[in-house]
Design a protein around this motif. Sequence first.
Motif, mmCIF file in Angstrom:
data_model
loop_
_atom_site.group_PDB
_atom_site.id
_atom_site.type_symbol
_atom_site.label_atom_id
_atom_site.label_comp_id
_atom_site.label_asym_id
_atom_site.label_seq_id
_atom_site.Cartn_x
_atom_site.Cartn_y
_atom_site.Cartn_z
ATOM 1 N N UNK A 1 7.004 4.772 7.448
ATOM 2 C CA UNK A 1 7.606 5.880 6.733
ATOM 3 C C UNK A 1 7.672 5.509 5.259
ATOM 4 N N UNK A 2 7.641 6.507 4.415
ATOM 5 C CA UNK A 2 7.803 6.286 2.975
ATOM 6 C C UNK A 2 9.234 6.563 2.548
ATOM 7 N N UNK A 3 10.080 6.927 3.494
ATOM 8 C CA UNK A 3 11.474 7.269 3.211
ATOM 9 C C UNK A 3 12.367 6.069 3.519
ATOM 10 N N UNK A 4 13.007 5.517 2.484
ATOM 11 C CA UNK A 4 13.837 4.317 2.649
ATOM 12 C C UNK A 4 14.984 4.554 3.626
ATOM 13 N N UNK A 5 15.596 5.733 3.595
ATOM 14 C CA UNK A 5 16.712 6.024 4.500
ATOM 15 C C UNK A 5 16.243 6.042 5.957
ATOM 16 N N UNK A 6 15.049 6.581 6.209
ATOM 17 C CA UNK A 6 14.499 6.580 7.569
ATOM 18 C C UNK A 6 14.229 5.146 8.039
ATOM 19 N N UNK A 7 13.695 4.322 7.153
ATOM 20 C CA UNK A 7 13.425 2.923 7.501
ATOM 21 C C UNK A 7 14.723 2.185 7.800
ATOM 22 N N UNK A 8 15.752 2.414 6.988
ATOM 23 C CA UNK A 8 17.045 1.761 7.219
ATOM 24 C C UNK A 8 17.665 2.208 8.536
ATOM 25 N N UNK A 9 17.564 3.499 8.846
ATOM 26 C CA UNK A 9 18.092 4.000 10.124
ATOM 27 C C UNK A 9 17.316 3.413 11.296
ATOM 28 N N UNK A 10 15.998 3.311 11.149
ATOM 29 C CA UNK A 10 15.176 2.704 12.191
ATOM 30 C C UNK A 10 15.525 1.244 12.390
ATOM 31 N N UNK A 11 15.758 0.519 11.292
ATOM 32 C CA UNK A 11 16.141 -0.886 11.407
ATOM 33 C C UNK A 11 17.483 -1.013 12.115
ATOM 34 N N UNK A 12 18.441 -0.168 11.763
ATOM 35 C CA UNK A 12 19.765 -0.239 12.392
ATOM 36 C C UNK A 12 19.662 -0.001 13.897
ATOM 37 N N UNK A 13 18.875 0.972 14.294
ATOM 38 C CA UNK A 13 18.722 1.252 15.729
ATOM 39 C C UNK A 13 18.007 0.093 16.437
ATOM 40 N N UNK B 1 0.817 -1.214 0.000
ATOM 41 C CA UNK B 1 0.000 0.000 0.000
ATOM 42 C C UNK B 1 0.851 1.264 0.000
ATOM 43 N N UNK B 2 2.165 1.111 -0.115
ATOM 44 C CA UNK B 2 3.126 2.223 -0.150
ATOM 45 C C UNK B 2 3.112 3.078 1.117
ATOM 46 N N UNK B 3 2.595 2.533 2.209
ATOM 47 C CA UNK B 3 2.510 3.293 3.452
ATOM 48 C C UNK B 3 3.703 3.122 4.376
ATOM 49 N N UNK B 4 4.609 2.218 4.032
ATOM 50 C CA UNK B 4 5.759 1.988 4.895
ATOM 51 C C UNK B 4 6.665 0.924 4.317
ATOM 52 N N UNK B 5 7.733 0.644 5.041
ATOM 53 C CA UNK B 5 8.688 -0.380 4.651
ATOM 54 C C UNK B 5 8.609 -1.536 5.627
ATOM 55 N N UNK B 6 8.800 -2.741 5.111
ATOM 56 C CA UNK B 6 8.763 -3.904 5.981
ATOM 57 C C UNK B 6 10.059 -4.689 5.869
ATOM 58 N N UNK B 7 10.398 -5.341 6.980
ATOM 59 C CA UNK B 7 11.519 -6.268 7.020
ATOM 60 C C UNK B 7 10.956 -7.590 7.516
ATOM 61 N N UNK B 8 11.244 -8.641 6.771
ATOM 62 C CA UNK B 8 10.721 -9.967 7.097
ATOM 63 C C UNK B 8 11.908 -10.902 7.326
ATOM 64 N N UNK B 9 11.927 -11.583 8.481
ATOM 65 C CA UNK B 9 13.044 -12.500 8.734
ATOM 66 C C UNK B 9 12.937 -13.751 7.875
ATOM 67 N N UNK B 10 14.085 -14.202 7.355
ATOM 68 C CA UNK B 10 14.128 -15.405 6.544
ATOM 69 C C UNK B 10 15.438 -16.126 6.817
ATOM 70 N N UNK B 11 15.408 -17.217 7.557
ATOM 71 C CA UNK B 11 14.274 -17.973 8.050
ATOM 72 C C UNK B 11 13.554 -17.232 9.181
ATOM 73 N N UNK B 12 12.382 -17.720 9.578
ATOM 74 C CA UNK B 12 11.627 -17.066 10.652
ATOM 75 C C UNK B 12 12.487 -16.849 11.905
ATOM 76 N N UNK B 13 12.237 -15.733 12.556
ATOM 77 C CA UNK B 13 13.014 -15.342 13.737
ATOM 78 C C UNK B 13 12.054 -14.768 14.780
ATOM 79 N N UNK B 14 11.368 -15.631 15.537
ATOM 80 C CA UNK B 14 10.423 -15.131 16.527
ATOM 81 C C UNK B 14 11.085 -14.184 17.528
ATOM 82 N N UNK B 15 10.327 -13.211 17.978
ATOM 83 C CA UNK B 15 10.814 -12.221 18.938
ATOM 84 C C UNK B 15 10.041 -12.374 20.243
ATOM 85 N N UNK B 16 10.757 -12.409 21.339
ATOM 86 C CA UNK B 16 10.159 -12.415 22.673
ATOM 87 C C UNK B 16 9.705 -10.984 22.943
#
Length: 94
Positions: free
Chosen positions: A67-79, A10-25
């Motif tokens: 966010x629709x900004x790839x750089x913001x999503x990448x910075x958020x993922x890094x943090x 829907x172009x409303x944000x960026x997603x990161x999907x673990x592969x293989x699955x990586x459940x989070x506590x």
Amino acid sequence: MYRKLRLCSNNGGFEAIPDPPCPIDLARARDRLAAAEVPVVDARVMLIATLPPEVTISRAGRLLFKTRDAADAEAGFARLRALLDLPPLADGPG
């Protein structure tokens, strides 16, 4: 490892999907985010954290950066990766 960040259908944000699955506590993640003074809402089946950008964290490990900004999503993922000790992003196309 997480697949490369990709724009949601829907172009409303960026997603990161673990592969293989990586459940989070989620309880542990909530505590680590709170300790780092990151505002977080615990919705039981997911967390909503304000990094920036705001990110939804699912039990299955899927991350949705509002966010629709790839750089913001990448910075958020890094943090988030540093705070929660998550696997890295894969190189190359998503």
